[in-house]
Design an enzyme around this catalytic site. Structure first.
Site, PDB file in Angstrom:
ATOM      1  N   CYS A   1      46.279  47.357  33.320  1.00 61.32           N
ATOM      2  CA  CYS A   1      45.853  46.580  34.492  1.00 61.32           C
ATOM      3  C   CYS A   1      45.611  45.177  33.983  1.00 61.32           C
ATOM      4  O   CYS A   1      44.967  44.991  32.939  1.00 61.32           O
ATOM      5  CB  CYS A   1      44.560  47.159  35.070  1.00 61.32           C
ATOM      6  SG  CYS A   1      43.868  46.140  36.395  1.00 61.32           S
TER       7      CYS A   1
ATOM      8  N   CYS B   1      51.419  42.293  37.445  1.00 61.51           N
ATOM      9  CA  CYS B   1      50.476  43.218  38.071  1.00 61.51           C
ATOM     10  C   CYS B   1      50.968  44.618  37.724  1.00 61.51           C
ATOM     11  O   CYS B   1      52.127  44.954  38.012  1.00 61.51           O
ATOM     12  CB  CYS B   1      50.501  42.998  39.581  1.00 61.51           C
ATOM     13  SG  CYS B   1      49.571  44.215  40.528  1.00 61.51           S
ATOM     14  N   ASN B   2      50.124  45.381  37.088  1.00 61.64           N
ATOM     15  CA  ASN B   2      50.565  46.726  36.693  1.00 61.64           C
ATOM     16  C   ASN B   2      50.822  47.623  37.894  1.00 61.64           C
ATOM     17  O   ASN B   2      51.719  48.468  37.859  1.00 61.64           O
ATOM     18  CB  ASN B   2      49.516  47.361  35.777  1.00 61.64           C
ATOM     19  CG  ASN B   2      49.710  46.964  34.335  1.00 61.64           C
ATOM     20  OD1 ASN B   2      50.466  47.591  33.615  1.00 61.64           O
ATOM     21  ND2 ASN B   2      49.059  45.901  33.921  1.00 61.64           N
TER      22      ASN B   2
ATOM     23  N   HIS C   1      43.712  42.915  34.863  1.00 57.09           N
ATOM     24  CA  HIS C   1      42.312  42.460  34.830  1.00 57.09           C
ATOM     25  C   HIS C   1      41.608  42.854  33.527  1.00 57.09           C
ATOM     26  O   HIS C   1      40.590  42.271  33.182  1.00 57.09           O
ATOM     27  CB  HIS C   1      41.516  43.093  35.973  1.00 57.09           C
ATOM     28  CG  HIS C   1      41.623  42.377  37.278  1.00 57.09           C
ATOM     29  ND1 HIS C   1      42.767  42.376  38.032  1.00 57.09           N
ATOM     30  CD2 HIS C   1      40.711  41.647  37.968  1.00 57.09           C
ATOM     31  CE1 HIS C   1      42.560  41.678  39.133  1.00 57.09           C
ATOM     32  NE2 HIS C   1      41.322  41.232  39.120  1.00 57.09           N
TER      33      HIS C   1
ATOM     34  N   ASP D   1      50.972  38.168  40.973  1.00 56.24           N
ATOM     35  CA  ASP D   1      49.992  39.255  40.877  1.00 56.24           C
ATOM     36  C   ASP D   1      49.339  39.389  42.244  1.00 56.24           C
ATOM     37  O   ASP D   1      49.450  38.491  43.092  1.00 56.24           O
ATOM     38  CB  ASP D   1      48.927  38.912  39.818  1.00 56.24           C
ATOM     39  CG  ASP D   1      47.835  39.978  39.735  1.00 56.24           C
ATOM     40  OD1 ASP D   1      48.177  41.180  39.751  1.00 56.24           O
ATOM     41  OD2 ASP D   1      46.642  39.624  39.669  1.00 56.24           O
ATOM     42  N   SER D   2      48.623  40.489  42.427  1.00 54.50           N
ATOM     43  CA  SER D   2      47.868  40.668  43.660  1.00 54.50           C
ATOM     44  C   SER D   2      46.779  39.595  43.788  1.00 54.50           C
ATOM     45  O   SER D   2      46.327  39.312  44.882  1.00 54.50           O
ATOM     46  CB  SER D   2      47.224  42.052  43.661  1.00 54.50           C
ATOM     47  OG  SER D   2      46.457  42.226  42.481  1.00 54.50           O
TER      48      SER D   2
ATOM     49  N   GLU E   1      36.222  40.578  38.058  1.00 52.37           N
ATOM     50  CA  GLU E   1      36.229  39.424  38.972  1.00 52.37           C
ATOM     51  C   GLU E   1      34.830  38.844  39.155  1.00 52.37           C
ATOM     52  O   GLU E   1      34.673  37.669  39.476  1.00 52.37           O
ATOM     53  CB  GLU E   1      36.813  39.818  40.333  1.00 52.37           C
ATOM     54  CG  GLU E   1      38.291  40.048  40.240  1.00 52.37           C
ATOM     55  CD  GLU E   1      39.049  39.719  41.513  1.00 52.37           C
ATOM     56  OE1 GLU E   1      38.444  39.264  42.488  1.00 52.37           O
ATOM     57  OE2 GLU E   1      40.270  39.945  41.511  1.00 52.37           O
TER      58      GLU E   1
HETATM   59  N1  DGL Z   1      46.331  43.193  39.047  1.00 51.79           N
HETATM   60  C1  DGL Z   1      46.205  44.588  39.424  1.00 51.79           C
HETATM   61  C2  DGL Z   1      46.888  45.457  38.355  1.00 51.79           C
HETATM   62  O1  DGL Z   1      47.236  44.991  37.283  1.00 51.79           O
HETATM   63  C3  DGL Z   1      44.766  44.995  39.614  1.00 51.79           C
HETATM   64  C4  DGL Z   1      44.110  44.445  40.853  1.00 51.79           C
HETATM   65  C5  DGL Z   1      44.546  45.136  42.129  1.00 51.79           C
HETATM   66  O2  DGL Z   1      44.171  46.291  42.360  1.00 51.79           O
HETATM   67  O3  DGL Z   1      45.254  44.505  42.896  1.00 51.79           O
HETATM   68  O4  DGL Z   1      47.088  46.622  38.587  1.00 51.79           O
END
Ligand code: DGL
Length: 264
Positions: free
Chosen positions: A184, A73-74, A186, A9-10, A152
């Site tokens: 997403c 990560c979406n 998160h 993931d990011s 976060e």
């Molecule tokens: N994990 C990212 C997603 O699922 C969200 C956080 C980001 O913008 O990197 O899109």
């Protein structure tokens, strides 16, 4: 097959996906990579997110010999999946198809909402997949970029978070969809606040839960499931391990243990 499953993931949002993966697949070894040095991906271009995703996949394949890659990560799933699938021979599981598969299987699915980052919504990846899987559905997508920062911050139960969610979800409150895709990684930590805002009607679709089911099926079909053994999880990050471990436990639902900093 004892090789690990790679998950990236990011940053730490993907820990909500990992949480579901370890629950569903207790004997697998997972290597999770959070690209905390370059988070967020949500507002970045497709070219940049694809380049980052390839660098991460190269690392996980070359150094950890992963048997399957989960793009937890979406945003990366929406922007980089075709490139990853073209380059690598191992199976690559993203977040979009598992969520769409669930939406398509619902008894009521005439109206489907999608919330995600700007990059995810702008890509049109969910709309496209839903158009194919549920052609009759009316699809509405809303970007909710502030929710990543609130999640976060750990502000899952604050008035300010409820106010931001109410503002973003106003179109869905006015006309509730049958299902709302939490597009997403998160957002699962904000599920109660989202539910409170949107009411009981929409089925909330969580990418982690859906992806874990797809990975489970895929490991069986490709016969690369790990023989019974103790579960292992390695955590790698590209920036400060301490912050990741501290905030990440809210996403993972338990302590993370050792987190190693790496250079891609
Ligand atoms: N994990 C990212 C997603 O699922 C969200 C956080 C980001 O913008 O990197 O899109």
């Amino acid at each position: 097959m004892e090789n690990p499953v790679g998950v990236f993931d990011s940053g730490m949002g993907g820990l909500t996906v990992l949480k579901e993966l370890v629950r569903t697949l207790p004997s697998e070894h997972f290597v999770y990579l959070g690209d905390t040095a370059r988070v967020p991906y949500g507002g970045k271009s497709a070219e940049t997110v694809t380049r980052y995703s390839i660098e991460i996949a190269n690392h996980l394949i070359r150094l950890h010999d992963i048997k399957l890659l989960v793009v937890a990560c979406n945003t990366a799933s929406s922007l980089a999946l075709p490139a990853l699938r073209k380059i690598y021979k191992i199976p690559v599981v993203g977040m979009v198809d598992p969520c769409v598969r669930r939406a398509a299987g619902l008894p009521r699915r005439s109206s489907i909402g999608v919330i995600g980052t700007l990059g995810t919504v702008r890509s049109g990846a969910y709309e496209e997949a839903l158009r194919t899987a549920v052609p009759s559905a009316k699809v509405r997508s809303v970007p909710c970029p502030l929710l990543v920062a609130l999640a976060e911050e750990g502000w899952t139960d604050k008035d300010i978070t409820r106010a931001v969610i109410a503002e973003y979800l106003a179109p869905f409150r006015a006309e509730p969809p049958d299902a709302l895709i939490l597009g997403c990684t998160h957002y699962p930590v904000l599920k109660s606040a989202i539910r409170e805002c949107i009411g009981e009607t929409p089925v909330l679709i969580d990418s982690g839960e859906e992806a874990a089911m797809v990975v489970d099926i895929l490991l069986s079909e490709t016969q690369v499931r790990s023989p019974a053994g103790p579960r292992e999880v390695d955590f790698l990050v590209t920036d400060d391990p301490e912050r990741f471990a501290r905030i990440g436990r809210g996403f993972y639902g338990r302590e993370l243990g050792d987190v190693q900093r790496i250079v891609l």
